[in-house]
Design a protein around this motif. Structure first.
Motif, short mmCIF file in Angstrom:
data_model
loop_
_atom_site.label_atom_id
_atom_site.label_comp_id
_atom_site.label_asym_id
_atom_site.label_seq_id
_atom_site.Cartn_x
_atom_site.Cartn_y
_atom_site.Cartn_z
N LEU A 4 0.84 -1.21 -0.13
CA LEU A 4 0.00 -0.17 -0.09
C LEU A 4 0.84 1.21 -0.04
O LEU A 4 0.50 2.17 -0.54
N LEU A 5 2.16 1.07 0.47
CA LEU A 5 2.94 2.43 0.78
C LEU A 5 3.33 2.78 -0.81
O LEU A 5 3.74 3.93 -0.96
N GLY A 56 -8.03 10.06 -0.95
CA GLY A 56 -8.23 8.61 -1.02
C GLY A 56 -6.93 7.71 -0.74
O GLY A 56 -6.65 6.87 0.12
N LEU A 57 -6.11 8.22 -1.71
CA LEU A 57 -4.73 7.69 -1.41
C LEU A 57 -3.88 7.85 -0.46
O LEU A 57 -3.52 6.59 0.31
N ARG A 58 -4.16 8.95 0.35
CA ARG A 58 -3.52 9.11 1.66
C ARG A 58 -3.98 8.15 2.64
O ARG A 58 -3.45 7.80 3.42
N LEU A 59 -5.42 8.17 2.63
CA LEU A 59 -5.97 7.18 3.58
C LEU A 59 -5.60 5.67 3.61
O LEU A 59 -5.46 5.13 4.65
N ASP A 107 -1.76 5.59 4.73
CA ASP A 107 -2.07 5.61 6.16
C ASP A 107 -2.51 4.31 6.85
O ASP A 107 -2.38 4.19 8.18
N GLY A 108 -3.06 3.49 6.03
CA GLY A 108 -3.64 2.23 6.86
C GLY A 108 -4.89 2.39 7.71
O GLY A 108 -5.07 1.68 8.30
N LYS A 151 -13.87 2.72 7.96
CA LYS A 151 -13.63 4.13 8.03
C LYS A 151 -13.28 4.84 6.81
O LYS A 151 -13.85 5.86 6.90
N LEU A 152 -12.42 4.54 6.17
CA LEU A 152 -12.13 4.68 4.83
C LEU A 152 -13.25 5.36 4.05
O LEU A 152 -13.23 6.39 3.51
#
Length: 247
Positions: free
Chosen positions: A93-94, A110-113, A116-117, A122-123
């Motif tokens: 994912l990173l 969206g990508l940041r969430l 960030d895992g 919740k995402l």
């Protein structure tokens, strides 16, 4: 350039002009600066009074969408989704962080969430909230055209009344009666014509474009949920197929 919008507006105006000419009227009789000022300025003022400044400015900018429809970005989004899925499956994912720089704000979030895992449910909730906020802002811009369509006929009637007042004030001078009567009737034409041939169609077209963009974001939000859940295969392919469905 959206030829359909230009053609539609041209047909609407041509229908009125041709019908007026066939009935023996002159085009010059429809050109009344006083009536135009009353209807357009009055409608603009009423619309501005009920709308917040940011929403009003946004709505004016959206007018460009009617005659220059935003490009169809679905094929590009489909390619990007494929890259996200492939990168997340191969490198984790990173690795999605590399796609954030050139993305729009919603996709960046969206990508940041995902990176960030954040928990998938919740995402999805956070992205749904973002979509709802986006839709609200964009629809507020579209509503200024609906508001203008509602006010224009009434302001046209006000122009008609003002024209009749001008007539009553000059009953002793027949040479000035024609101008007042012309303003009275043409104001009504301007008000009803602008509302039904321009303002309402513009509002509806903008709302349609906003709805398409919201639908795209909803699919992208589902894709981020799938990636965060570790589902990179058939489900995402089905999302892409929905995204590319002909409108």
């Amino acid at each position: 350039m959206d030829l359909a919008s230009l053609l539609g507006l041209a047909l609407a105006l041509a229908g009125i002009a041709i019908g007026h000419a066939l009935d023996g009227g002159k085009f010059s009789s429809l050109v009344q600066p006083a009536a135009f000022a009353i209807v357009v300025v009055g409608t603009l003022g009423a619309t501005l009074l009920q709308t917040q400044r940011k929403a009003f400015v946004r709505g004016l900018r959206m007018l460009g969408w009617v005659f220059r429809t935003p490009r169809d970005r679905r094929p590009q989004l489909a390619r990007e989704i494929h890259l996200w899925s492939l990168s997340a499956r191969r490198d984790g994912l990173l690795s999605l962080e590399q796609y954030m720089a050139k993305a729009d704000p919603f996709i960046q979030k969206g990508l940041r969430l995902v990176v960030d895992g954040i928990h998938p449910d919740k995402l999805k909730s956070l992205l749904d909230t973002e979509i709802n906020g986006y839709e609200l802002r964009e629809r507020q811009g579209a509503r200024i055209w609906e508001a203008a369509a509602g006010y224009a006929p009434t302001v046209g009637i006000l122009g008609a009344v003002l024209g009749l007042i001008h007539v009553m004030e000059n009953l002793s001078d027949p040479s000035r009666l024609g101008a007042g009567i012309a303003v009275a009737f043409v104001s009504t034409i301007y008000g009803v014509g602008l509302a039904n041939l321009f303002f309402y169609p513009v509002a509806n077209k903008i709302k349609g474009i906003v709805a398409e963009r919201v639908a795209e974001y909803e699919i992208i939000g589902d894709v981020f949920h799938d990636i965060a859940s570790g589902d990179y295969t058939r489900v995402i392919e089905e999302r892409v197929a929905c995204l590319l469905t002909d409108r």
